[in-house]
Design a protein around this motif. Structure first.
Motif, PDB file in Angstrom:
ATOM      1  N   ARG A  39       0.831  -1.211   0.000  1.00  0.00           N
ATOM      2  CA  ARG A  39       0.000   0.000   0.000  1.00  0.00           C
ATOM      3  C   ARG A  39       0.862   1.256   0.000  1.00  0.00           C
ATOM      4  NH1 ARG A  39      -2.850  -2.942   3.958  1.00  0.00           N
ATOM      5  NH2 ARG A  39      -1.974  -1.598   5.584  1.00  0.00           N
ATOM      6  N   MET A  40       1.966   1.203   0.754  1.00  0.00           N
ATOM      7  CA  MET A  40       2.855   2.363   0.800  1.00  0.00           C
ATOM      8  C   MET A  40       3.494   2.615  -0.555  1.00  0.00           C
ATOM      9  SD  MET A  40       4.569   1.662   4.544  1.00  0.00           S
ATOM     10  CE  MET A  40       5.697   3.037   4.481  1.00  0.00           C
ATOM     11  N   GLU A  86       2.046   2.285  -3.231  1.00  0.00           N
ATOM     12  CA  GLU A  86       1.012   2.941  -4.015  1.00  0.00           C
ATOM     13  C   GLU A  86       0.686   4.335  -3.508  1.00  0.00           C
ATOM     14  OE1 GLU A  86      -2.221   0.259  -3.778  1.00  0.00           O
ATOM     15  OE2 GLU A  86      -1.271  -1.307  -5.020  1.00  0.00           O
ATOM     16  N   ARG A 117      -0.233   5.011  -0.231  1.00  0.00           N
ATOM     17  CA  ARG A 117      -1.095   4.996   0.958  1.00  0.00           C
ATOM     18  C   ARG A 117      -0.238   4.569   2.149  1.00  0.00           C
ATOM     19  NH1 ARG A 117      -5.628   0.959  -0.546  1.00  0.00           N
ATOM     20  NH2 ARG A 117      -3.866  -0.048  -1.602  1.00  0.00           N
ATOM     21  N   TYR A 118      -0.006   5.508   3.044  1.00  0.00           N
ATOM     22  CA  TYR A 118       1.000   5.293   4.083  1.00  0.00           C
ATOM     23  C   TYR A 118       0.417   4.869   5.425  1.00  0.00           C
ATOM     24  CZ  TYR A 118       3.815   7.748   0.663  1.00  0.00           C
ATOM     25  OH  TYR A 118       4.444   8.123  -0.496  1.00  0.00           O
ATOM     26  N   GLU A 119      -0.893   4.623   5.473  1.00  0.00           N
ATOM     27  CA  GLU A 119      -1.447   4.194   6.746  1.00  0.00           C
ATOM     28  C   GLU A 119      -1.056   2.735   7.009  1.00  0.00           C
ATOM     29  OE1 GLU A 119      -4.275   3.226   3.510  1.00  0.00           O
ATOM     30  OE2 GLU A 119      -3.217   5.047   4.151  1.00  0.00           O
ATOM     31  N   ALA A 152       4.164   8.899   6.672  1.00  0.00           N
ATOM     32  CA  ALA A 152       2.908   9.612   6.415  1.00  0.00           C
ATOM     33  C   ALA A 152       3.017  11.080   6.808  1.00  0.00           C
ATOM     34  CB  ALA A 152       1.772   8.928   7.186  1.00  0.00           C
ATOM     35  N   ASP A 201       5.215  12.821   4.324  1.00  0.00           N
ATOM     36  CA  ASP A 201       4.482  13.067   3.081  1.00  0.00           C
ATOM     37  C   ASP A 201       3.524  14.234   3.242  1.00  0.00           C
ATOM     38  OD1 ASP A 201       3.657  12.072   0.330  1.00  0.00           O
ATOM     39  OD2 ASP A 201       1.739  11.981   1.382  1.00  0.00           O
ATOM     40  N   GLU A 202       2.885  14.292   4.420  1.00  0.00           N
ATOM     41  CA  GLU A 202       1.981  15.409   4.673  1.00  0.00           C
ATOM     42  C   GLU A 202       2.746  16.730   4.717  1.00  0.00           C
ATOM     43  OE1 GLU A 202      -1.465  17.457   5.226  1.00  0.00           O
ATOM     44  OE2 GLU A 202      -1.217  15.337   4.734  1.00  0.00           O
TER      45      GLU A 202
END
Length: 467
Positions: A201-202, A204, A206-208, A234, A237-238
């Motif tokens: 997921r990361m 892609e 999506r870091y959750e 995350a 990235d934010e």
């Protein structure tokens, strides 16, 4: 060839461990049986040999026969005295021919004075027995033999009972081991599978990640570290998104001014020369603002990437501070702000003079910008110990709330965005200061509250006298 997953490898290892354990246990049980079997054989041979020692040669006497009968009553084995070798075949409790007993190798063994051991099935008892034939020799003549036999019932029954108990216990042991192994495999593989899925997921974007931490071993600590890493990524990235948004906003504002006033000039909206100059001054001001922003961004990027190494040398820090204050005195005087100094001129810092000057400039710039008219900005430089000095910059401005202090030093952080933009700051000054202080192995922190100004503390290592 398809590769085995970790869980499959663990299951194969557990299965192999079960098989090896059961095989070893069965082998050990068989070894004990053979040990008992050999002990029975040694006992019969010892008894027969002991009785044969009492034979004195010649014909078998009646007294010797009674001695054998008496010992037969006392012994657990059945003992017979045979004075005719041809009768031996009739005495065996299982079918055996005379030739098979005393001819060939067995006959040579008896004539050599050695016992012959036979094991076979006895029909009357329905079990196996062990028989030992001990020769009675008169010189080289075989006068007779002592025949001893013992049913192997006790040994067999003990072995059967052990086997009957062994296999159910082995099954329980194997089942318990599989249950425990299944739990262990799940504890080990589920967090790893969750990490694998989270990593996909990361990849892609999506870091959750919320990997379950079910143990305090290496797997549990790895899962916890993975969660922390995902959270840090995350947040980074934010911060990157926020940074790009801030840069875009900061660049868009002066560009909008420049575009608007230049279009006004091109459209001939300026009625007089003074209006044209006013428009040009505004365009020039916004150009300088963009220049400062780009310069600060490049400076911060170089400092964070350490692409510009510090040119360290002993620096008289008080002199650097004094020179910077001299350049800000006209600005402070224009705002009727008092600049107060308390400097220790004996403090020597091993650092980059230009970068240290940049620290003082940024801190003074912030202090003067946010201090109202009639306020005071105080700069103190003191020695805390032989190895550490402290720079304090204090103002009497509005200050910021306590809960906002941890965010100071982040790129583009503002308590009041509108007020900061109006006063011309880029939002990068403290971030640059924080980075420079860190590169000098120092620390920086802030103390403030609404209505009582801001105090910045910077501690730096000093050059010791012996150095």
């Amino acid at each position: 060839m398809k590769r085995l997953r970790l869980g499959q490898k663990l299951w194969l290892s557990i299965g192999a461990a079960v098989v090896v354990t059961l095989a070893f246990s069965f082998g050990l049980l068989n070894y004990f049986y053979r040990t008992v079997y050999m002990e029975v054989e040694r006992t019969l041979i010892a008894e027969g040999t002991s009785l044969a020692r009492d034979y004195r040669g010649g014909a078998v006497t009646e007294a010797y026969r009674r001695q054998i009968e008496w010992y037969d009553e006392k012994s657990t084995a059945t003992i017979l005295l045979i004075d005719n070798p041809r009768e031996l075949s009739a005495c065996f409790p299982f079918p055996v021919h005379y030739d098979a007993l005393v001819s060939g190798r067995d006959r040579e063994t008896l004539l050599a004075g050695k016992p012959v051991v036979k094991t076979g099935y006895e029909k009357r008892f329905g079990r196996r027995v062990m028989a030992v034939v001990v020769p009675l020799l008169d010189g080289k003549r075989l006068e007779g033999a002592i025949y001893l036999y013992l049913p192997l019932a006790d040994v067999q029954e003990a072995t059967k009972r052990a086997a009957a108990a062994f296999w159910p216990l082995a099954a329980i042991f194997a089942a318990a081991l599989l249950v425990v192994g299944r739990r262990m495999v799940r504890q080990m593989t589920e967090p790893l599978q969750a990490m694998e899925q989270a990593a996909e997921r990361m990849a892609e974007g999506r870091y959750e990640a919320d990997i379950p931490v079910r143990s305090d071993d290496e797997i549990g600590r790895l899962a916890e570290a993975f969660n922390q890493m995902a959270d840090a990524i995350a947040k980074e990235d934010e911060r990157k998104r926020e940074f790009l948004a801030n840069v875009s906003h900061e660049l868009r504002t002066p560009l909008s001014y420049m575009k608007g006033y230049s279009e006004a000039l091109l459209a001939g909206l300026a009625k007089t020369k003074e209006e044209e100059k006013a428009y040009l001054r505004l365009i020039h001001r916004e150009t300088e603002r963009m220049e400062r922003l780009v310069r600060d961004l490049l400076d911060l990027a170089r400092l964070e990437g350490q692409s510009v190494p510090l040119e360290r040398a002993p620096v008289a820090f008080a002199q650097v501070i004094e020179d910077v204050i001299a350049t800000y005195e006209p600005i402070a005087a224009q705002k009727r702000i008092e600049l107060a100094c308390e400097l220790d001129y004996d403090i020597i810092v091993n650092g980059d003079a230009d970068r240290l000057e940049q620290v003082v400039r940024n801190l003074l710039d912030n202090a003067i910008r946010y201090t109202p008219e009639g306020g005071v900005v105080t700069v103190r430089l003191s020695r805390l110990s032989e190895a550490e000095g402290e720079l304090v910059v204090q103002d009497t401005g509005k200050g910021i709330p306590k809960d906002q202090l941890p965010f100071l030093g982040q790129r583009f952080f503002r308590v009041d965005r509108a007020r900061t933009r109006k006063e011309g700051g880029t939002g990068l000054g403290l971030a640059i200061v924080k980075q420079i202080v860190s590169l000098h192995d120092g620390v920086i922190w802030f103390d403030s509250d609404l209505g009582r100004g801001m105090t910045v503390f910077v501690r730096l290592p000093l050059v010791r006298e012996e150095e």
